[in-house]
Structure formats: structure tokens, C-alpha cells
Design an enzyme around this catalytic site. Structure first.
Site, PDB file in Angstrom:
ATOM      1  N   GLU A  75       0.397  -1.098  -0.239  1.00  0.00           N
ATOM      2  CA  GLU A  75      -0.121  -0.317   0.100  1.00  0.00           C
ATOM      3  C   GLU A  75       1.158   1.286  -0.273  1.00  0.00           C
ATOM      4  O   GLU A  75       0.797   2.168  -0.371  1.00  0.00           O
ATOM      5  CB  GLU A  75      -0.894  -0.162   1.219  1.00  0.00           C
ATOM      6  CG  GLU A  75      -1.607   1.350   1.408  1.00  0.00           C
ATOM      7  CD  GLU A  75      -2.936   1.361   0.308  1.00  0.00           C
ATOM      8  OE1 GLU A  75      -2.912   0.365  -0.556  1.00  0.00           O
ATOM      9  OE2 GLU A  75      -3.809   2.311   0.718  1.00  0.00           O
ATOM     10  N   ASP A  76       1.813   0.729   0.686  1.00  0.00           N
ATOM     11  CA  ASP A  76       2.369   2.330   0.910  1.00  0.00           C
ATOM     12  C   ASP A  76       4.300   2.538   0.321  1.00  0.00           C
ATOM     13  O   ASP A  76       4.944   3.866   0.772  1.00  0.00           O
ATOM     14  CB  ASP A  76       2.821   2.722   2.296  1.00  0.00           C
ATOM     15  CG  ASP A  76       1.385   2.900   3.147  1.00  0.00           C
ATOM     16  OD1 ASP A  76       0.295   3.065   2.196  1.00  0.00           O
ATOM     17  OD2 ASP A  76       1.599   2.655   4.591  1.00  0.00           O
TER      18      ASP A  76
END
Ligand code: MN
Length: 727
Positions: A75-76
Site C-alpha cells: 500500500e505505502d
């Protein structure tokens, strides 16, 4: 906790290989999050380490803990799922993918029903229960560090926690996480109440604690006397549960019982009940407050004995009694089961893991059979491996549909008019056909046009939900009534013809009325219209309409068949067919047999019926063998020929009973002889009670003849009865 502490703790119950694997997961995550920081200013990697730490405390397997370290990398950071799969394995990648997907579900506070749908969607999307455990750990750490976020985010996240995550934790029986999530959320959502309760609890804390200590001492003394080892403590209070009781049940703080509570942990189930007995002899139990969750576990497998007694100072005192294992399960729920099932071996073993999942599914199955099933379903109305699919509206509402549903089902769920005017659909921003099978998490948009002609017939087969189908049928019913009536009428007439019957023969006022009333229509047009929109099949209507005519035809048909057979029958038995003396309803040349069971003779009322391949069988009307439904359907009118009397002879069986004396049989035979009647068969016997039974078969001309013989026999001394036998 530092990463080293997390891995050391894992080492206590996992293998050295697992520990190395975890170290690799940690370094991978650390490198990926390099130079990223959290709102608190700490390096980002602190968060994944804490998440992994929570999972270790739950005693999770190595793959799940690795998932905790790695849960945010896709996600990051730049890392892709493929990278993960390459660096680790498919399982780790799968868990991280699950967590990432769950993270994309945005919850907007709305009504309770939306919260429930979100929870269901979560469970449905996380095919593997471990995804939810990682997500819960993630959320727990985020709640612990919530103070670093701006107030509006604090409220939004707390709200989501209360509505989605705490109930999920409860469902899985992980009460430690559930309580902490709830208490923390309350602190941000309703700080005034939160701190007021904290304050109230503090005020009388000393008083309460002294009191609890007294109780504990007392219980300890009692247990020492009977030599039961136990761990006794005051039960921790959860702010949120006190808050709920005050708000929901409108109670004052000092009215809440569980402020005074002790928990007793013993070694065996036997001890649980022994301790209960001791408590109940020390203090008076309050009626209706005893609950045996050992015999009847709660749906999330919680087990314990609960009772409330009038304590030493006259106040209600709650007592919970359970074993160590029950306590672990009460605190850690599904995660504790993991640990117990696994023993202390490596949890990183696919086969044993599969077994656990199977076992978990069995729990779910088993739960649905308990009497608590309803409560269970209310808590969260979905199984892990549910057959529902959860999709979003463009505004972010979650819609629950049966799996296999298509955009049309979605459209009709939104509104009937949306469904009826649908001309196309977009899924996740891309045009998709109307029969596209929806997947969990799809964002569905329906395109409508007011110029649409409405549903088409094939929508009935495309749609999955009964709601959509019935709305489509309704549309046809309403909008196309005229069309449906004529279409329905045509279909019914076509079906009638397929029976070889002319429609006008059966479409009489009376017949139509009889049928539409039978199917609960108010008139024939309604019935035809229903056929038109496929509410009922034309075949069914036609079958009923033609019922009577077909029965009549069938009878004639049988007769014709038989006639045909007789004509083609050239065997010699043809010669005897006229000897019966019976004529059939205007038909000559028919093979007629007098039945052997009741032996009719001229003068007897008779009935004929058609037998397949054997012509007409003639019985006495009172013969039980023609009283059947089948015989009645094949009934044929027959009568005796006028001329037959006196010429022909017919077999009749008689049974005579009388007192068994010497000469009776002779007298009977003599009497028959005197009437110039032939006897073809005689049989006699007697029983222990001196009762004689004589059976004779005689040849007679007609009923008058028979009457004379019977009358003659009845005159013999010691004869009790004379009857014609029916076999
Ligand atoms: Mn996270």
C-alpha cells in the site's frame, strides 16, 4: 516492543527457522519503509513492528506475524505483490494482499445496516481468517497512536472502530482486543462521558478494592479447606461496557453490578462446579442470575460459570468461574484455539494450518446448530465462506447480494425504476455487460435512460435475486398487459392443440371459470396475462382445461383399442365370445368374459370393464373387485341378453354352513339333485366346534334358478347359512 523482542517472543513457541523467516520479513519491511515517517514523527517501521508484536502476543503462526511486518509495504511503498511472492512465498503475499484490499474499503458512518454490511464485506473479502487478525492488530496499534491525528480523523476512525472492528473482534472471541478498541474509541468519540466514568471509578476505588480483597480472602479460606487450587482476582472493568449500561439501560453508575466482580480460575471443570457450590453456600445466590456457559458455550466459544450472589455487605457481587484454558479462550478467542490446537510445534506447516481452518469452519457450522444460533447470526450475519457478494454504490454504500448476482440485480436493489430503465452498467469505471458476475468490492454504476423500453424477457434468466425477477415480472404484468393476454391466449391454445383437442371444445365459459378460480385469478384475462409474462406456464393451464375432455377421450380410446384388438384376434377363443350372454353398450363382436371372482348369472346386476388385451370383464355390480378407482375409469355399460335365460349354464360357488352331523352333506347334495342341477365340485370340512362348511360349485341358468336351489338347501335341518362366494 523492538523487532528483536517481537522475534524473541515468537521464538518461545516457534522454531529457529521460523525466527529466521521473521527476521527476513522484518528487514524487508524496514528497507521498504526506509525514510518514511508516521504522524508522530517516528520512523514508519515502528508501526509494522508493533502490529507484529500484537500478533505474537496472540500466539499466531509465523506467516501471520510476517504478514504483520509486511502489511503496509504494498500500500505505502514501491514494493509489489510479485516482489513479495518472489522474496517470500505465495501465502505471505496472499495475506498482505488481503490486508491491502480491506484497507481500501472506506467506511462512511451511516445507519446500522451499513455497518453490518461492511462487517460482512470484510469477512467475505478476507477469505483467510488470518487477514482479519492482521487487520485487527493494525487497527489496535492505530488506535493506540490516534492522538497524533487531527480531531476529525480521530472521530472518523474511532467510529469505524466501534462499528466494524470491535464487533469483528467480538465475533472471533478476542475480547482483549475488543475491550481495548472500544475503550479507546469511546475516549475520542465521547471524551466527556469517558473521563466522567474514569472519575467515578476512581472516587470509590479504594472502598471497592478493600471490599473485593475481603471477598477474595474469604473465598481463598473456603477453597483451602477443600484443597482446591485457584487463582482469584478482581475482574477488570471496561469503561465502554459501563458506558453502554449507563446510556442504553439508563442506569446510574452505582446501579451497575459488575463493578463488584471476582474471577476464579481453577484447574478442572470439576473444580469449577465445586467452587460454584462453595460460593452459593457462603452467600445467597440471586435468582435468575446463574448461567452455565460451560455446558452451553456462547457462540464465540466463550465458556465460564456466571453467578451473582448477595455479597458480605449486602451488595450484589458477580462471580465468574472457569478453567485456565477457558480463560485463554475468553481473552484471545479464535487465536487461543490456534495455540491450543497447534501445541508448541511449528505453526508454519501448511497441513496443520489447513486442519485448523477446517476446524474453524466446523465451529461455525456447529454454532449455527446451537440454540444460540439466532444471537450468533445477529452478531454478524455471515459465515466466513459466505455465499453473498458485497459491492459498492458510486456513493460508497455497501449492497449485499447473493453471489452470482449481476448489475441488473444491483439496479433492482437500488430501485425498481432504476432496474426497469437500465440500459448498461459500469463496474469499477469500466463498461461491463448486464450479465457480468459481480465480485466482492466492485463499485457498480448503472446507466439508465428514460427512453428505455423496459426489461427484456432474457433478464429473467440473467438475474439472480428473486427481488429482481419479481420486479421484472411485475413490469411485464403491468406495462404489457394487452400484449401478454394475447400472447398467453395463443400459448394456451397451442398447448391445447398439442393434446389433439380443438381449443373451442374446452374454452367454454364454465370450464374457463373453473380453472382461473382454481389458480386464484379474478378473470380469464388475468390468467392469460400471467401466462404471457411467464408467471404461470401455458402447459399447466392447458392441462387443467383439457382434463375432463381428455379423460372422456381416453375411455373411448381404450374402447377403440380393444375393438381393434378383437378384430385382429383370430384365435379360436373368438368362438366362445357369444356364449357369455352379455351384451356391451351397442357394440357387437367384443370378447366378453364373466369374471371368476364373483361368477355373475343372468338376473344379477352387472358391470363391465375394459381389460387391456382381454376384452371386457363382467362382474356383479357389488363385487369388491370393481369398486376400485381404476375399474371405475374403465367402466363400460353391459347388460344381459334377453334371450339368454334358460339356455346357458353358469358356474356359481355356494358355501353352506351347518351343524356337523352324520348325513348332512348327503342331504345337501340330494336337495341340489332334486332341482335337476349339475354339481361340478364339492368340498366339505368341519371344525372343532362341530361346525360343518360345505362348498359346492353348481351350474345354473339364472338368478331365479339359483333362488330355488338356495331355498331348498335352507330347508334342510341343521343348516345355518347359504351364501354365494366371491373370491
Ligand atoms: Mn498499518
Amino acid at each position: 516492543m523492538t523487532s528483536e523482542e517481537v522475534i524473541d517472543k515468537a521464538r518461545q513457541y516457534l522454531t529457529e527457522r521460523d525466527a529466521e523467516f521473521l527476521h527476513r520479513a522484518f528487514t524487508f519491511a524496514r528497507d521498504a519503509h526506509y525514510e518514511q515517517f508516521r504522524k508522530s514523527g517516528e520512523p514508519y517501521i515502528v508501526h509494522p513492528i508493533q502490529v507484529a508484536g500484537i500478533l505474537v502476543e496472540l500466539g499466531m503462526d509465523s506467516v501471520t506475524i510476517a504478514g504483520g511486518f509486511l502489511h503496509d509495504v504494498v500500500e505505502d511503498t514501491q514494493v509489489t505483490l510479485d516482489d513479495l511472492e518472489e522474496a517470500f512465498d505465495n501465502e505471505v503475499a496472499m495475506l498482505v494482499d488481503g490486508v491491502t484490499k480491506l484497507g481500501k474499503i472506506k467506511y462512511k458512518s451511516k445507519e446500522a445496516i451499513q455497518a453490518e454490511n461492511h462487517r460482512k464485506m470484510f469477512v467475505a473479502m478476507a477469505r483467510d481468517i488470518r487477514v482479519i487478525l492482521i487487520k485487527l492488530a493494525d487497527r489496535l496499534h492505530n488506535m493506540r497512536t490516534l492522538k497524533h491525528l487531527p480531531p476529525d480523523k480521530q472521530r472518523r476512525i474511532s467510529n469505524e472502530t466501534l462499528e466494524i472492528f470491535a464487533p469483528l473482534a467480538h465475533r472471533l472471541g478476542i475480547s482483549t482486543i475488543k475491550w481495548e478498541l472500544e475503550d479507546t474509541a469511546l475516549r475520542y468519540l465521547n471524551p466527556q462521558q469517558y473521563y466522567r466514568i474514569v472519575q467515578l471509578m476512581r472516587q470509590k476505588r479504594n472502598q471497592r478494592e478493600t471490599y473485593i480483597e475481603e471477598v477474595i480472602d474469604e473465598v481463598k479460606n473456603q477453597l483451602n479447606d477443600v484443597d482446591i487450587g485457584a487463582d482469584i482476582s478482581g475482574r477488570p472493568k471496561h469503561l465502554y461496557s459501563i458506558y453502554r449500561k449507563m446510556v442504553k439501560q439508563n442506569k446510574q453508575f452505582n446501579e451497575i453490578y459488575d463493578l463488584l466482580a471476582v474471577r476464579i480460575i481453577v484447574n478442572s471443570i470439576k473444580d469449577c462446579y465445586a467452587v460454584l457450590g462453595i460460593i452459593h453456600t457462603c452467600w445467597k445466590p440471586m435468582p435468575g442470575r446463574f448461567k452455565d456457559y460451560i455446558a452451553m458455550p456462547k457462540p464465540n466459544l466463550y465458556q465460564s460459570l456466571h453467578t451473582t450472589v448477595i455479597g458480605p455487605k449486602g451488595d450484589p457481587l458477580e462471580v465468574q468461574i472457569r478453567t485456565k484454558e477457558m480463560h485463554e479462550i475468553a481473552e484471545y478467542g479464535i487465536a487461543a484455539h490456534w495455540a491450543y490446537k497447534e501445541g508448541k510445534q511449528s505453526a508454519n506447516d501448511n497441513k496443520s494450518f489447513e486442519e485448523k481452518l477446517t476446524w474453524f469452519r466446523e465451529i461455525l457450522d456447529w454454532q449455527s446448530e446451537t440454540h444460540d444460533a439466532e444471537e450468533f447470526m445477529e452478531t454478524l450475519k455471515v459465515d466466513l465462506f459466505s455465499d453473498m457478494v458485497y459491492v459498492f454504490t458510486p456513493k460508497g454504500d455497501v449492497i449485499e447480494l447473493p453471489s452470482g448476482s449481476v448489475p441488473l440485480d444491483f439496479a433492482y436493489r437500488i430501485h425498481t425504476e432504476v432496474g426497469n430503465k437500465t440500459i448498461g452498467s459500469k463496474v469499477n469505471g469500466k463498461m461491463e455487460p448486464l450479465d457480468y458476475k459481480l465480485k466482492n468490492g466492485d463499485i457498480v454504476e448503472v446507466m439508465t435512460s428514460k427512453h428505455s423500453y423496459g426489461p427484456s424477457q432474457d433478464w429473467l434468466s440473467i438475474t439472480q435475486t428473486s427481488q429482481a425477477k419479481s420486479k421484472i415480472k411485475q413490469f411485464f404484468k403491468r406495462q404489457r398487459r394487452e400484449e401478454n393476454i394475447s400472447k398467453g391466449k395463443e400459448a394456451v391454445e397451442r398447448e391445447i392443440r398439442s393434446f389433439g383437442i380443438e381449443p373451442k371444445e374446452v374454452l367454454t365459459q364454465d370450464n374457463l371459470k373453473r380453472i382461473f378460480e382454481r389458480f386464484n385469478f379474478t378473470n380469464e384475462d388475468d390468467m392469460y396475462a400471467a401466462v404471457g409474462y411467464q408467471g404461470i406456464t401455458a402447459a399447466l393451464i392447458a392441462t387443467r382445461l383439457t382434463e375432463k375432455v381428455r379423460q372422456k377421450k381416453q375411455k373411448t380410446q381404450n374402447l377403440e383399442d380393444t375393438l381393434e384388438e378383437v378384430k385382429n384376434d383370430t384365435t379360436p377363443k373368438k368362438a366362445q365370445k357369444r356364449d357369455s350372454g352379455v351384451k356391451v353398450e351397442g357394440v357387437d363382436n367384443l370378447l366378453v368374459r364373466l369374471s371368476k371372482c364373483c361368477n355373475p348369472v343372468p338376473g344379477d346386476p352387472i358391470t363391465g370393464y375394459i381389460t387391456k388385451g382381454r376384452g371386457v370383464s363382467v362382474h356383479r355390480t357389488d363385487c369388491p373387485n370393481v369398486q376400485t378407482e381404476e375399474a371405475r375409469q374403465r367402466y363400460l355399460h353391459v347388460e344381459w341378453e334377453d334371450s339368454c335365460t334358460d339356455k346357458k349354464q353358469y358356474h356359481v360357488d355356494l358355501e353352506i354352513t351347518g351343524y356337523d352331523r352324520r348325513g348332512l352333506l348327503n342331504e345337501v347334495l340330494q336337495a341340489v339333485n332334486e332341482t335337476k342341477t349339475n354339481i361340478t365340485h364339492v368340498n366339505g370340512r368341519s371344525d372343532r366346534n362341530k361346525m360343518a362348511v360345505i362348498q359346492i360349485t353348481i351350474l345354473i341358468h339364472n338368478t331365479g334358478h339359483l333362488k330355488r336351489i338356495v331355498g331348498r338347501i335352507k330347508q334342510i335341518r341343521d343348516v345355518y347359512s347359504v351364501t354365494r362366494t366371491i373370491h
